[in-house]
Structures are given as C-alpha cells and as structure tokens.
Design an enzyme around this catalytic site. Structure first.
Site, PDB file in Angstrom:
ATOM      1  N   LYS A   6       0.858  -1.190   0.000  1.00 38.97           N
ATOM      2  CA  LYS A   6       0.000   0.000   0.000  1.00 38.97           C
ATOM      3  C   LYS A   6       0.884   1.226   0.000  1.00 38.97           C
ATOM      4  CE  LYS A   6      -4.495   0.779   0.119  1.00 38.97           C
ATOM      5  NZ  LYS A   6      -5.556  -0.096  -0.409  1.00 38.97           N
TER       6      LYS A   6
HETATM    7  P1  NAD Z   1     -12.690   7.827  -2.526  1.00 32.94           P
HETATM    8  O1  NAD Z   1     -11.666   8.832  -2.183  1.00 32.94           O
HETATM    9  O2  NAD Z   1     -13.122   7.716  -3.936  1.00 32.94           O
HETATM   10  O3  NAD Z   1     -13.992   8.046  -1.616  1.00 32.94           O
HETATM   11  C1  NAD Z   1     -13.947   8.134  -0.228  1.00 32.94           C
HETATM   12  C2  NAD Z   1     -15.285   8.634   0.271  1.00 32.94           C
HETATM   13  O4  NAD Z   1     -15.295   8.609   1.697  1.00 32.94           O
HETATM   14  C3  NAD Z   1     -15.577  10.080  -0.141  1.00 32.94           C
HETATM   15  O5  NAD Z   1     -16.956  10.208  -0.406  1.00 32.94           O
HETATM   16  C4  NAD Z   1     -15.212  10.859   1.117  1.00 32.94           C
HETATM   17  O6  NAD Z   1     -15.886  12.104   1.200  1.00 32.94           O
HETATM   18  C5  NAD Z   1     -15.682   9.889   2.166  1.00 32.94           C
HETATM   19  N1  NAD Z   1     -15.082  10.138   3.480  1.00 32.94           N
HETATM   20  C6  NAD Z   1     -13.808  10.495   3.763  1.00 32.94           C
HETATM   21  N2  NAD Z   1     -13.666  10.676   5.090  1.00 32.94           N
HETATM   22  C7  NAD Z   1     -14.858  10.388   5.630  1.00 32.94           C
HETATM   23  C8  NAD Z   1     -15.343  10.380   6.957  1.00 32.94           C
HETATM   24  N3  NAD Z   1     -14.546  10.700   7.988  1.00 32.94           N
HETATM   25  N4  NAD Z   1     -16.642  10.052   7.168  1.00 32.94           N
HETATM   26  C9  NAD Z   1     -17.425   9.731   6.125  1.00 32.94           C
HETATM   27  N5  NAD Z   1     -17.038   9.724   4.857  1.00 32.94           N
HETATM   28  C10 NAD Z   1     -15.765  10.045   4.614  1.00 32.94           C
HETATM   29  O7  NAD Z   1     -12.111   6.416  -1.996  1.00 32.94           O
HETATM   30  P2  NAD Z   1     -12.555   4.967  -2.457  1.00 32.94           P
HETATM   31  O8  NAD Z   1     -11.594   4.520  -3.501  1.00 32.94           O
HETATM   32  O9  NAD Z   1     -14.018   4.935  -2.729  1.00 32.94           O
HETATM   33  O10 NAD Z   1     -12.219   4.101  -1.153  1.00 32.94           O
HETATM   34  C11 NAD Z   1     -13.161   3.951  -0.089  1.00 32.94           C
HETATM   35  C12 NAD Z   1     -12.791   2.731   0.744  1.00 32.94           C
HETATM   36  O11 NAD Z   1     -12.767   1.564  -0.085  1.00 32.94           O
HETATM   37  C13 NAD Z   1     -11.399   2.782   1.389  1.00 32.94           C
HETATM   38  O12 NAD Z   1     -11.446   2.081   2.620  1.00 32.94           O
HETATM   39  C14 NAD Z   1     -10.525   2.014   0.408  1.00 32.94           C
HETATM   40  O13 NAD Z   1      -9.349   1.514   1.003  1.00 32.94           O
HETATM   41  C15 NAD Z   1     -11.506   0.914   0.037  1.00 32.94           C
HETATM   42  N6  NAD Z   1     -11.207   0.243  -1.227  1.00 32.94           N
HETATM   43  C16 NAD Z   1     -11.070   0.934  -2.389  1.00 32.94           C
HETATM   44  C17 NAD Z   1     -10.836   0.255  -3.574  1.00 32.94           C
HETATM   45  C18 NAD Z   1     -10.759   0.961  -4.893  1.00 32.94           C
HETATM   46  O14 NAD Z   1     -10.719   0.275  -5.909  1.00 32.94           O
HETATM   47  N7  NAD Z   1     -10.773   2.278  -4.952  1.00 32.94           N
HETATM   48  C19 NAD Z   1     -10.699  -1.145  -3.566  1.00 32.94           C
HETATM   49  C20 NAD Z   1     -10.856  -1.837  -2.349  1.00 32.94           C
HETATM   50  C21 NAD Z   1     -11.114  -1.127  -1.190  1.00 32.94           C
END
Ligand code: NAD
Length: 424
Positions: free
Chosen positions: A113
């Site tokens: 990561k």
């Molecule tokens: P992103 O940046 O696209 O979206 C994150 C979202 O969470 C945004 O809407 C943001 O405003 C919100 N957020 C941030 N802080 C917050 C808080 N304190 N309270 C509530 N909402 C909050 O990120 P993403 O890629 O959608 O990732 C989200 C989760 O999914 C993370 O845990 C990431 O590790 C996991 N994930 C992502 C992927 C991927 O392909 N992008 C794959 C597996 C897991």
C-alpha cells in the site's frame, strides 16, 4: 522458535488491529511459531519527502510512503492513498490486508500500500499532477510490473494513475502500462475497473441476500462514503432493485426513506464536489447513518468507523465492508455476540477492485483487451469461488465469516513463505 519482534515503526491503533487479526487467525489454524512473524510483519517500506512547487511559486514538502508487506506470492499489489490523516502505520495495516485479500481470492500477488499525507481537495489540478509524478519518481526503485503494482485508493483516481504510469514509462524509456492499474482506458486501463470494487460489493450483497432469502427488491441500503467505491456500490445495488435510503461523504449524509436517486446525487457531486447542502433528502450525520434501520449497511469510507460504542446500535441485517478495516476488533466481537448481523468481511467484500486490477495487468502484459462483459463475468466467477471457499471454511471449523476469510488468506501466504525459505 522465532523471536517475537514488536514493530515500533508502524505503531498505531490500526496496525495493532491488523496484527491482532493475524494473531487470532494464526492461533485458529495453529500456524507454527517459526513462520508467524515473517508472515505477519511487512517486508519493507520506503518513506520519501516530496517537494512540490505550488502555483504561487512556493514549495511544500509532503511525506509519502510505500509499504510492501509480502513479496513471496508474486509482485506486491496495492493502492495509493492521498489523505491528510495518512500514517505509516495505517499504510502498513492496509498492506497486510492486501496480502490476505489477494491470497484469499487466489491472485498471484503479495500485498502493498502507499500513501501521502495531503488533503488533495486543497491542491489545484496542476499541483496534484506535480505531487503524483513526484511520488512515482521517488518510488521508481521499488515499483514495477514484476515488483510492486500501484492502484487508486482514497483520494486518488484514474487521472492520477495516468500521470504515474506516464512518469514511470518516461523513466524506463518505453510504454509500461502494467506498473499501475486503475488507469484511464486510453492508457491501457481495463473496461470495468472503475466500477469493479462497487460492482463486486453489490454482487456479494446480492448473493448473501439470496442465501438469507431476503428479496433484494425489498431491501434498503445505507452507504457511508460516496466516492468511487460507495457510489459504484449504490449504482449497482440500485440496478439490482435495492432501495438506497442513505449516502454520505466527509461533510455528512442524506437520508430519504423513499429512496435516493443515485444518478441525481452523482450529477450534483460533479459540480458541488460534496454532498453538503444537497437538498433531495434529510440531512443526517455520518454517525446517524451507521445506526439507521436498513437491510444492508455499507461502510465505504475509512477504517474503524464501527467501534465498541456504536456496534450495539447497528440496525442492519448485513454489514458489507466495502472499506478496508471499517470494524474494530472490539466491535467485531460485539457483533458476533449479537448474532443478528451477517458480516461480509472486507478482504472478501471489496476484493472486486484488485481482481479487476489483476485483469488490467494481464491485459497490459498480453496487449490484448477484453470487453466489459468478459471482465464482469470473470470477476463474478472469482467472487463466487472466494465466497464458496469462505463459507466452506466457516462451516468446517465453525469460524466466524471474518475468521474464515482471514485464515484462508493468511494460511496461503504462510504456506508460500514456508515453501520458499527464509529470504522472500
Ligand atoms: P474515494 O476517495 O473515492 O472516496 C472516499 C469517500 O469517503 C468520499 O466520499 C469521502 O468524502 C468519504 N469520506 C472520507 N472521510 C470520511 C469520513 N470521515 N466520514 C465519512 N465519509 C468520509 O475512496 P474509495 O476509492 O471509494 O475508497 C473507499 C474505501 O474503499 C477505502 O477504505 C478504500 O481503502 C476501500 N477500497 C477501495 C478500492 C478501490 O478500488 N478504490 C478497492 C478496495 C477497497
């Protein structure tokens, strides 16, 4: 016997949480002591200073990390997070979960990561490009299609992956799309990658609802986090017929018992950037969202949002962990004791993202590209297999679903390390 080391470098609540999960799983499968520590702790990390010229001519130095947890089962793989609260301990924990996830779903990867301490919304597009390119430049010695492959995570996206791929390719002197996944299609990105994590979450939720004999058309869904994963989960579940009653971002949430029009909310976000002041629904806090009565609760933002204080107040039937590490170990125990909530654990629930990243890497290396239908069909086949293996492990050993997933993932990493010897 191996000597137990305690890593002070990564010390943090979230790293301790991942370590504790490892210890419980290792005990459950009686993992030999001699193999434990090297399976548990990250292999290596690189910490870099990233000086970036700002638009006003000044220079800001950001701090960036890459933690490679395991390189014994293939090149490592994992996203890069841009967030103001990133710590090296968080990145280390996320790298551990990547190892176990890749192993659980049978991908030929280890886990890694990356992260940068920055609030990307406070940078202009040009500043963001300079930061992204500088990060890749500093990481070139430890990244590569056969070493460690990057991808998007919180605060990063396709455009950033494109800049990183371009920086790497310019350095090596030829096009090297396979160093990064989640790229724009024009640069060798895969059909279906943008929606893959959310599509996978929605598919697994649908499968578990079927197992529980709950019609998806009668189910209600609350989603915390409306970024890539949260919004794609919402779109896919709405398409399956579920009613999305709440969504949120870091500014707070929106609730509508009649159902939220996800396309409209996304159109609003395009220009407003946050859900703050979105008028179609009632304003709620992120804490209230987690406690809403719903069929499916989907945390899709950050770690440790479900903890011992709110675990007893959850009113969902399925907790679908789209985010990594959203449930603390204490909360996990409380939910297990309650016995009325089915958890789809993170390393299974959100694995669709890395599965399609693997497809993207394969397509880049073969220079042969698949249709979206092919990608989604192959994704579902892998998720079905992973779900079946988790359920079989759960039944066989009377484990919780999380423990079943963790023991499968950790067990396979340990087996590879055992077979290879001490070096990798
Ligand atoms: P992103 O940046 O696209 O979206 C994150 C979202 O969470 C945004 O809407 C943001 O405003 C919100 N957020 C941030 N802080 C917050 C808080 N304190 N309270 C509530 N909402 C909050 O990120 P993403 O890629 O959608 O990732 C989200 C989760 O999914 C993370 O845990 C990431 O590790 C996991 N994930 C992502 C992927 C991927 O392909 N992008 C794959 C597996 C897991």
């Amino acid at each position: 016997m191996s000597k137990v080391i305690v890593s002070s470098l990564y010390d943090s609540d979230v790293f301790k949480m991942a370590c504790r999960q490892f210890d419980v799983a290792a005990d459950a499968i009686s993992l030999p002591e001699a193999i434990r520590d090297r399976t548990k702790y990250p292999r290596r990390c690189l910490c870099v200073a990233l000086p970036v010229r700002r638009d006003d001519g000044t220079v800001t130095v950001y701090e960036g990390y890459r933690v490679q947890h395991n390189l014994s089962t293939g090149p490592s793989k994992g996203g890069i997070r841009f967030h103001q609260n990133v710590t090296i301990g968080e990145v280390a924990a996320l790298s551990m979960w990547m190892s176990w996830k890749c192993s659980l779903v049978g991908l030929p990867y280890g886990g890694a990561k990356g992260g940068v301490i920055v609030n990307p919304s406070q940078l202009s597009e040009n500043e963001l490009e300079r930061l992204s390119r500088r990060y890749m430049q500093e990481m070139i010695s430890v990244l590569g299609p056969d070493i460690d492959i990057a991808a998007p995570d919180v605060g990063t996206n396709e455009k950033i992956m494109g800049w990183m791929m371009d920086t790497y390719s310019n350095h090596v002197g030829h096009n090297e799309p396979a160093v990064v996944t989640g790229k724009p299609i024009a640069l060798g990105g895969s059909q279906g990658r943008r929606e893959a994590t959310g599509a996978g979450v929605a598919y697994l939720v649908k499968k578990y609802l079927e197992d529980m004999k709950i019609p998806i058309k009668k189910s209600t869904v609350a989603i915390q986090g409306f970024g890539n994963v949260g919004s794609e989960t919402a779109l896919a579940l709405a398409q399956f017929g579920a009613k999305i009653i709440a969504i949120s971002d870091y500014t707070g949430g929106i609730y509508d018992a009649k159902g939220i029009d996800i396309q409209k909310a996304l159109a609003y976000l395009q220009y407003a950037k946050t859900l703050k002041d979105y008028h179609l629904g009632e304003s709620i806090t992120n804490e209230q969202l987690l406690e809403l009565k719903c069929t499916v609760l989907v945390p899709a933002a950050l770690e440790r949002v479900i903890h011992e204080k709110n675990a007893k107040k959850l009113r969902c039937q399925i907790l679908a962990e789209a985010a990594n590490g959203p449930t603390t170990n204490g909360a996990d125990r409380l939910i297990e004791q309650r016995g009325d909530i089915q958890i789809i654990p993170d390393i299974l629930c959100n694995s669709g993202g890395v599965v399609v990243s693997y497809f993207e890497w394969l397509q880049n290396r073969a220079n042969y590209y698949w249709t979206r239908d092919e990608v989604i069909e192959k994704l579902y086949a892998i998720l079905d297999k992973a779900k079946d293996s988790v359920e079989a492990q759960k039944r066989k050993f009377k484990f919780s679903r999380r423990l079943a997933a963790l023991t499968l993932g950790i067990g396979r990493v340990a087996e590879a390390k055992q077979s290879r010897g001490l070096f990798p």
